[in-house]
Design an enzyme around this catalytic site. Structure first.
Site, PDB file in Angstrom:
ATOM      1  N   GLY A   1       0.597  -1.296   0.124  1.00 18.43           N
ATOM      2  CA  GLY A   1      -0.004  -0.039   0.053  1.00 18.43           C
ATOM      3  C   GLY A   1       0.946   1.125   0.066  1.00 18.43           C
ATOM      4  O   GLY A   1       0.410   2.369   0.288  1.00 18.43           O
TER       5      GLY A   1
ATOM      6  N   ARG B   1      -3.931  -8.768  -9.906  1.00 15.25           N
ATOM      7  CA  ARG B   1      -4.958  -9.554 -10.433  1.00 15.25           C
ATOM      8  C   ARG B   1      -5.538  -9.450 -11.549  1.00 15.25           C
ATOM      9  O   ARG B   1      -5.600  -8.137 -11.851  1.00 15.25           O
ATOM     10  CB  ARG B   1      -5.841 -10.090  -9.215  1.00 15.25           C
TER      11      ARG B   1
ATOM     12  N   ASN C   1      -3.356   3.089 -14.068  1.00 21.03           N
ATOM     13  CA  ASN C   1      -2.565   2.290 -13.431  1.00 21.03           C
ATOM     14  C   ASN C   1      -1.292   2.917 -13.630  1.00 21.03           C
ATOM     15  O   ASN C   1      -0.988   3.850 -14.532  1.00 21.03           O
ATOM     16  CB  ASN C   1      -2.536   0.833 -14.053  1.00 21.03           C
TER      17      ASN C   1
ATOM     18  N   HIS D   1       2.890   2.053 -13.858  1.00 17.03           N
ATOM     19  CA  HIS D   1       3.670   0.628 -13.982  1.00 17.03           C
ATOM     20  C   HIS D   1       5.111   1.132 -13.817  1.00 17.03           C
ATOM     21  O   HIS D   1       5.547   2.138 -14.557  1.00 17.03           O
ATOM     22  CB  HIS D   1       3.380  -0.004 -15.472  1.00 17.03           C
TER      23      HIS D   1
ATOM     24  N   ALA E   1      10.126   8.419  -8.740  1.00 16.86           N
ATOM     25  CA  ALA E   1       9.266   9.202  -9.952  1.00 16.86           C
ATOM     26  C   ALA E   1       7.743   8.720  -9.804  1.00 16.86           C
ATOM     27  O   ALA E   1       7.216   9.672 -10.179  1.00 16.86           O
ATOM     28  CB  ALA E   1       9.852   8.553 -11.134  1.00 16.86           C
TER      29      ALA E   1
END
Length: 206
Positions: free
Chosen positions: A15, A86, A100, A102, A171
């Site tokens: 988290g 998931r 999201n 990445h 970043a």
């Protein structure tokens, strides 16, 4: 949706990205975890955020699992993945409303198995001199959704996966909140997200 519209956060682990969004003052209405007993749930509860655990093993298909996950997010204007590990099938009602971050400059080092330490190890094995992070919209092809923003970092000659992870995470802590806010502002002004185009990469530590 406006700039203060609540968001839902999906996570599977510590988290740290959730904590970053909390620290930036986002209105987080719900946290959904794919695993019980993770630090991310503790962080959410400490901040007074409602939490739910939805485990894949209790469902017979990815579609049923996904339906349960997205049902928990009703009422939010936006879903932000924050270390979510998931597969989900994004329903039509949520298309263009799931983000999201990445830990690479997509499309490089994306796809199955490319998460966390595995990404940074692959970057070093390939001999890359620049890596970074990407914020993108989530669709039903892993790490292939439209790119909204990227930020690059330098790969030093003596880099390790651990030191590179620290650089990239730094970043991410800057890029993700900034991109989420820009998304919310754009939707507030236009009423919808215009067709996103690939952004120019902004570089740090170069």
């Amino acid at each position: 949706m406006n700039e203060r519209s609540p968001i839902a956060v999906l996570l599977s682990g510590s988290g740290s990205t959730l904590q970053n969004l909390i620290d930036h003052g986002f209105h987080i209405a719900k946290v959904v975890s794919s695993r019980p007993g993770v630090r991310g749930i503790e962080r959410a509860e400490a901040a007074g955020i409602a939490t739910t655990i939805v485990e894949r093993k209790t469902f017979g298909s990815d579609e049923a699992f996904s339906d349960a996950v997205f049902a928990e997010c009703e009422g939010a204007g936006l879903i932000c993945m924050a270390g979510w590990l998931r597969k989900v099938v994004v329903p039509a009602a949520w298309e263009g409303r799931v983000l999201n971050v990445h830990p690479s400059l997509l499309p490089a080092f994306g796809g199955p198995g490319m998460f966390g330490h595995h990404v940074h190890a692959a970057v070093l094995e390939r001999g890359c001199k620049i890596t970074g992070c990407t914020v993108h919209l989530v669709n039903n092809a892993l790490d292939e959704g439209p790119i909204l923003a990227q930020q690059a970092v330098e790969v030093a000659d003596d880099e390790t996966p651990e030191s590179l992870a620290n650089k990239v995470q730094s970043a991410e802590r800057e890029l993700y909140p900034r991109t989420i806010l820009a998304y919310q502002q754009q939707v507030a002004m236009l009423g919808k997200l215009s067709s996103p185009k690939r952004c120019e990469i902004t570089s740090t530590d170069l």
